[in-house]
Design an enzyme around this catalytic site. Structure first.
Site, PDB file in Angstrom:
ATOM      1  N   SER A 297       0.814  -1.212   0.000  1.00 12.49           N
ATOM      2  CA  SER A 297       0.000   0.000   0.000  1.00 12.49           C
ATOM      3  C   SER A 297       0.852   1.267   0.000  1.00 12.49           C
ATOM      4  CB  SER A 297      -0.931   0.003   1.223  1.00 12.49           C
ATOM      5  OG  SER A 297      -1.805  -1.104   1.187  1.00 12.49           O
ATOM      6  N   GLY A 330       0.615  -9.749 -11.957  1.00 11.43           N
ATOM      7  CA  GLY A 330      -0.162 -10.490 -12.941  1.00 11.43           C
ATOM      8  C   GLY A 330       0.448 -10.367 -14.324  1.00 11.43           C
ATOM      9  N   ARG A 462     -36.032 -25.876  -4.760  1.00  7.57           N
ATOM     10  CA  ARG A 462     -35.615 -26.815  -3.707  1.00  7.57           C
ATOM     11  C   ARG A 462     -36.621 -26.767  -2.562  1.00  7.57           C
ATOM     12  NH1 ARG A 462     -34.247 -30.182  -0.210  1.00  7.57           N
ATOM     13  NH2 ARG A 462     -32.092 -30.560   0.435  1.00  7.57           N
ATOM     14  N   GLY A 546     -24.917 -28.293   0.869  1.00  7.28           N
ATOM     15  CA  GLY A 546     -23.835 -29.064   0.272  1.00  7.28           C
ATOM     16  C   GLY A 546     -23.734 -28.847  -1.227  1.00  7.28           C
ATOM     17  N   THR A 567      -8.195  -7.052  -1.293  1.00  2.00           N
ATOM     18  CA  THR A 567      -6.848  -6.526  -1.035  1.00  2.00           C
ATOM     19  C   THR A 567      -6.075  -6.141  -2.279  1.00  2.00           C
ATOM     20  OG1 THR A 567      -6.005  -8.811  -0.866  1.00  2.00           O
ATOM     21  CG2 THR A 567      -6.512  -7.663   1.188  1.00  2.00           C
ATOM     22  N   GLU A 569      -5.673  -3.964  -5.945  1.00  2.00           N
ATOM     23  CA  GLU A 569      -6.026  -2.580  -6.297  1.00  2.00           C
ATOM     24  C   GLU A 569      -6.173  -1.741  -5.017  1.00  2.00           C
ATOM     25  OE1 GLU A 569      -6.045  -1.195  -9.244  1.00  2.00           O
ATOM     26  OE2 GLU A 569      -5.723  -3.040 -10.358  1.00  2.00           O
ATOM     27  N   ASP A 571      -5.599  -2.412  -0.455  1.00  2.00           N
ATOM     28  CA  ASP A 571      -6.223  -3.074   0.699  1.00  2.00           C
ATOM     29  C   ASP A 571      -7.412  -2.240   1.162  1.00  2.00           C
ATOM     30  OD1 ASP A 571      -6.407  -3.047   3.843  1.00  2.00           O
ATOM     31  OD2 ASP A 571      -5.613  -5.007   3.288  1.00  2.00           O
TER      32      ASP A 571
END
Length: 777
Positions: A297, A330, A462, A546, A567, A569, A571
Site C-alpha cells: 500500500s 499479474g 428446492r 452441500g 486486497t 487494487e 487493501d
C-alpha cells in the site's frame, strides 16, 4: 425471384427465405457474431436445399461480423416475419427453427416444403439456429416479443418485466453488454475446470488473445491507434467478463487496463505510437510492476530504483534487496515488457516514483540478462492468472523508456516536470489506478449477482419439510430466515450497481476539478462492494447447503476467485482511511484555526437542527409511512455521515491542539476514519439509488426498484442500529418497528425475487450451475 439486391421500399421474400429470417433476425439482434458461429453459418446456409442460389447469396452477405445489416434491412426482416406469421398460432414452447419451419410450410402450399422433405428441411433450420447461437428458449422469446399478441405466463406472475429492468441496469451500456453476453455464450469461452496451473494459464492466454481479435480490448484507446475512444465501454467489458471466468477477467484487466493504462496515461505520444496498438491487439504482452514484497500500500516507499546514467543516456533499473522484488505481478510469466514503478534518481536527486518500460524477454521468450522472474505458484483462486515475482539487477534501458507525461529527463540530463509539487505529481500519476478500482468494484458486483442468481433459482425449486404429513414440502425461499439471507443482499447489490455505474460515467468525464472526488469515490466503492461480495457469496454458499460446495455449481470458484478482491487494487481498510481523508479535505490545513471552526460550527448547527427534529417529532415515530419514506432514509443516512465527520474533526483538532504529532493523531483516529468512510459510501449509494429510480418512467419497474431502495435503506439503518441508539437518533421502539417493516418488505418482494435475478441478464451458459438451471438430481 432475386433477393440479392432487395431494398427497404419494395422487398419481397419467398416463403423459403422468410423461414430463415427468424434465425437471422435474432442472431443479429445483439449486433455480434461470435468466433464459433462465423465458421458454421456459411456452411449451414449452403446446406439449405430449399433455397435458390440467389437467396443463399443474399444470406451470405449478412454473415460478415464487420458488415452487420443496417436498420432498414433489419426492419425488412421483421415486417416479413410478422406478415408471414399473422395466421399462425405460435405456441410459447416453439423454437426459432419451429417458427421458421411453420412460416415456410404455411407459405409454400405444395412447394418444396412438402412432407418428403420435412425432416431434411427442419434439420437444416435447426443447424442454422445452432450455428447462429439462437437455439435457446430465450432466443425464441426475443422474436415472440416482436410479434402481435405476445404474452408470457412467466411475466404474468411478476409485478414487473425483467427485460425492462435489465434495460435500466444496462442503461447506455446496453449495446456493449449485449455484445459481450453473446460473445461469452460462445463455446470458445465455455467455463472449464482446469486443475494444472500451466494448462489453465495457457487457456486463459488464448482467450485473452481471442478477446483482442474481437476488438473489445481497444475500446478505451484513441482511434489513431486502432482503438474506439470509448472508456465506458472498456469498463463495461470488464464488468461483463466477470460473469464468466474471473481469471480471464483479471488477465484482461492487467493487460489492457493496468499495463495499457500505464502506457497511455503515463506515457507521451512517442510511447503511444510505438506500443498502444500492439498492446491492445495482444501482440505486446505486458505487466504492471508496482507492488513490492516489502511495500504494498505504501507506494511512495518503493525500494526499486531507476537511476539515470548521463554517460550512456540510459536508465538503470535495480532491485537493491529481496524485499524490493515486484510481488504478485499479474501476467509476469507471459509478459514481454513491464511498466516498472521505481524511485527516479537523476544527478543524485530522488524525484519520487515514476514508471519505466523495461523489456523482460527476447523474441524467443527467454528472460533478458539481469531479469529474474519466479512463479508465485498456486493460489486460493485465479490460478489462470500467471502471478509472479520480478527482480532487476542493474538492467539498462534507453532514456526514452521513461513514461514521461508527468516527469521527463531532457537530452541534457536534467529532470523536468509540468507539476512542480512532488506530492501532487505522485498522486496524479497514481490516477492510473482509479479505473482499475472502478473495474474491480463492478466485477465484484457481477460475481455477487451470479452467486445470488444461483442461490435464488435453487431456492425457488428446492423444497424442505412439509407443514403436515402428506402435504407438499415448502420451498426454502418461503422460509423467513432464507428470505433474510437472500433478499436484502439483492437490494444492496442493486444499490452498488447504480453507484458504480454513476462513478464510471463520472470517470468518463474526469477533469482537474473532479479528479480527487473520483479517486475518493473509487476507493470507497471498491472497498464496500468487494466486502459485500465476499459476505454475500459466502451467504449464498451456505444457502445452497452441500450443493453450494460442489465445484459444478460455481459458487466455490466465485468464493475463491473474488477473495483477493478485498486486497488488490488497494487493501480495503487502507483505502477506507484514504476515503475519510478525502472527505475531510476541507479541514486538512488545520483543525484549530478560525476557518475550520466556522465549518465545524455550520455542521454542528445543521446536525443539531436535524437532531432537534428527531428528538421531538420522529425519535419514536414508528409509522409505516414514515419509515418507508425517502425523507426519513435520507435524513438518517445524512445524520450518521455528518455526525461522524463532526466527531472525527473534533477529535483530530483536539489532538493537534495538544501539539500531538500528526502521525500519532492519525493512529488515534484510525478506526473513526473507517467509520466515517463507511457512512459516506452508504450515503453515496443511497443517493445513486434514488437518482436511478427518479429516471424510470415505467411504473411497474419503478415500483419494484422503490421497494428495493427502501429495503436497502432500512437494512443499512438496522445493521447500524447500535450507533443510532447510542447517538439518540431513535429509541428501541423505532428500531423494533424497522425490523418489522424490513421483514414486510422482504415478504412483498418474495414473489418477484426470481425476476430480480433474471434482470441481471446473466446467460445460462455463464450461470452454468445445475442447481440454478434445475437440471440436478
Amino acid at each position: 425471384m432475386s433477393t440479392a439486391h432487395v431494398t427497404p421500399d419494395h422487398a419481397t421474400f419467398s416463403p423459403h427465405l422468410t423461414s430463415v429470417l427468424p434465425m437471422f433476425y435474432v442472431g443479429w439482434s445483439d449486433s455480434v457474431l461470435s468466433p464459433s458461429e462465423m465458421s458454421l453459418i456459411d456452411s449451414a446456409i449452403d446446406n439449405m436445399h430449399f433455397l435458390s442460389a440467389e437467396e443463399k447469396q443474399y444470406l451470405h452477405q449478412w454473415t460478415d461480423p464487420q458488415n452487420p445489416p443496417p436498420p432498414a434491412v433489419f426492419e425488412q426482416w421483421l415486417v416479413a416475419i410478422r406478415t408471414a406469421s399473422d395466421e399462425l398460432s405460435l405456441d410459447q414452447r416453439l423454437s426459432l427453427a419451429d417458427i421458421g419451419y411453420r412460416i415456410g410450410k404455411a407459405g409454400t402450399a405444395g412447394g418444396e416444403l412438402d412432407e418428403s422433405s420435412e425432416p431434411k428441411t427442419f434439420q437444416a433450420l435447426q443447424d442454422l439456429a445452432h450455428a447462429l447461437g439462437v437455439d435457446t428458449p430465450v432466443s425464441a422469446r426475443i422474436l415472440r416479443r416482436q410479434l402481435p399478441g405476445y404474452s408470457d405466463e412467466s411475466d404474468a406472475q411478476l409485478s414487473f418485466s425483467p427485460e425492462h429492468l435489465l434495460s435500466i441496469l444496462d442503461d447506455d451500456m446496453a449495446d456493449v453488454n449485449q455484445r459481450m453476453r453473446k460473445l461469452l455464450r460462445d463455446p470458445v469461452f465455455e467455463l472449464k475446470h482446469i486443475a494444472d496451473k500451466h494448462d489453465y494459464r495457457q487457456h486463459i492466454l488464448q482467450l485473452t488473445k481471442e478477446l483482442a481479435r474481437q476488438g473489445v480490448s481497444g475500446y478505451s484507446f484513441p482511434k489513431a491507434y486502432g482503438g474506439g475512444e470509448r472508456t465506458g465501454d472498456h469498463i463495461a467489458v470488464f464488468e461483463m467478463l466477470a460473469y464468466g471466468d474471473l481469471s480471464l477477467t483479471i488477465k484482461f484487466g492487467v493487460q489492457f487496463g493496468l499495463f495499457g493504462g500505464a502506457l497511455f496515461m503515463l506515457g507521451s505520444e512517442k510511447h503511444h505510437r510505438l506500443y498502444v496498438e500492439p498492446m491492445h491487439r495482444a501482440e505486446l504482452l505486458g505487466c504492471f510492476a508496482m507492488t513490492e514484497t516489502g511495500h504494498g500500500s505504501n507506494v511512495r516507499g518503493l525500494e526499486t530504483t531507476a537511476t539515470y546514467d548521463s554517460t550512456t543516456d540510459e536508465i538503470v533499473i535495480h532491485s537493491p534487496s529481496y524485499s524490493a522484488g515486484k510481488e504478485y505481478i499479474g501476467n509476469a510469466l507471459h509478459s514481454d515488457m513491464a511498466a516498472v514503478f521505481a524511485q527516479l534518481i537523476v544527478d543524485g536527486e530522488n524525484h519520487g516514483v515514476h514508471a519505466v518500460l523495461v523489456p523482460l524477454r527476447d523474441t524467443g521468450g527467454a528472460l533478458l540478462p539481469g531479469v529474474k522472474v519466479e512463479d508465485c505458484g498456486y493460489k486460493v483462486g485465479l490460478n489462470g492468472v500467471d502471478n509472479g515475482r520480478i527482480w532487476f539487477d542493474q538492467v539498462r534501458v534507453p532514456r526514452a523508456n521513461l513514461l514521461d507525461r508527468y516527469g521527463s529527463i531532457t537530452t541534457e540530463g536534467t529532470y523536468t516536470s509540468p507539476i512542480t509539487k512532488p506530492s501532487k505529481r505522485f498522486f496524479t500519476m497514481l490516477g492510473a489506478l482509479v479505473a482499475g478500482r472502478i473495474c474491480v468494484g463492478l466485477a465484484s458486483i457481477s460475481a455477487t449477482k451470479k452467486s445470488l442468481a444461483i442461490a435464488t433459482k435453487y431456492a425457488l425449486h428446492r423444497r424442505q419439510f412439509a407443514p403436515k404429513d402428506g402435504q407438499e414440502e415448502a420451498l426454502i425461499m418461503d422460509y423467513p430466515t432464507h428470505m433474510e439471507r437472500i433478499i436484502p443482499a439483492i437490494a444492496t447489490t442493486y444499490g452498488y450497481h447504480f453507484a458504480l455505474r454513476d462513478l464510471a460515467k463520472l470517470y468518463g468525464e474526469q477533469n482537474e476539478e473532479n479528479a480527487r472526488q473520483i479517486e475518493t469515490m473509487a476507493a470507497g466503492l471498491k472497498s464496500k462492494a468487494t466486502w459485500h461480495a465476499t459476505k454475500t457469496i459466502q451467504v449464498c454458499r451456505e444457502a445452497c447447503g452441500g450443493k453450494g460446495y460442489l465445484a459444478e455449481n460455481q459458487i466455490a470458484a466465485l468464493k475463491a476467485d473474488t477473495d483477493i478482491f478485498t486486497t488488490f487494487e488497494g487493501d480495503n481498510t487502507v483505502l477506507m482511511q484514504l476515503v475519510a481523508k478525502g472527505v475531510l479535505t476541507e479541514f486538512k490545513q488545520s483543525f484549530h484555526d478560525d476557518g475550520s471552526r466556522a465549518v465545524l460550527s455550520f455542521l454542528l448547527k445543521k446536525a443539531g437542527h436535524r437532531m432537534s427534529e428527531y428528538n421531538f417529532i420522529n425519535k419514536r415515530n414508528d409509522r409505516f409511512e414514515h419509515l418507508t419514506s425517502q425523507n426519513f432514509l435520507t435524513e438518517a443516512f445524512e445524520y450518521r455521515y455528518e455526525k461522524l465527520m463532526i466527531k472525527l474533526s473534533e477529535r483530530m483538532r483536539k489532538y493537534l491542539k495538544r501539539k500531538m504529532d500528526g502521525h500519532e493523531a492519525f493512529l488515534k483516529t484510525q478506526v473513526h476514519l473507517v467509520d466515517l468512510a463507511d457512512a459516506y459510501i452508504d450515503h453515496l449509494v443511497l443517493q445513486s439509488y434514488a437518482d436511478a429510480i427518479s429516471g424510470v418512467e415505467n411504473e411497474d419497474t419503478k415500483n419494484v426498484l422503490q421497494r428495493l431502495y427502501t429495503l436497502f435503506g432500512l437494512d443499512t439503518i438496522y445493521q447500524n442500529r447500535g450507533w443510532y441508539l447510542e447517538n439518540d437518533f431513535m429509541d428501541g421502539t423505532k428500531t423494533k418497528a424497522i425490523r418489522k417493516v424490513r421483514m414486510k418488505l422482504m415478504q412483498d418482494l418474495r414473489p418477484d425475487v426470481g425476476g430480480l435475478v433474471d434482470a441481471f441478464g446473466i446467460p445460462d451458459e455463464l450461470v452454468k450451475a445445475p442447481i440454478a438451471l434445475n437440471v440436478w438430481s
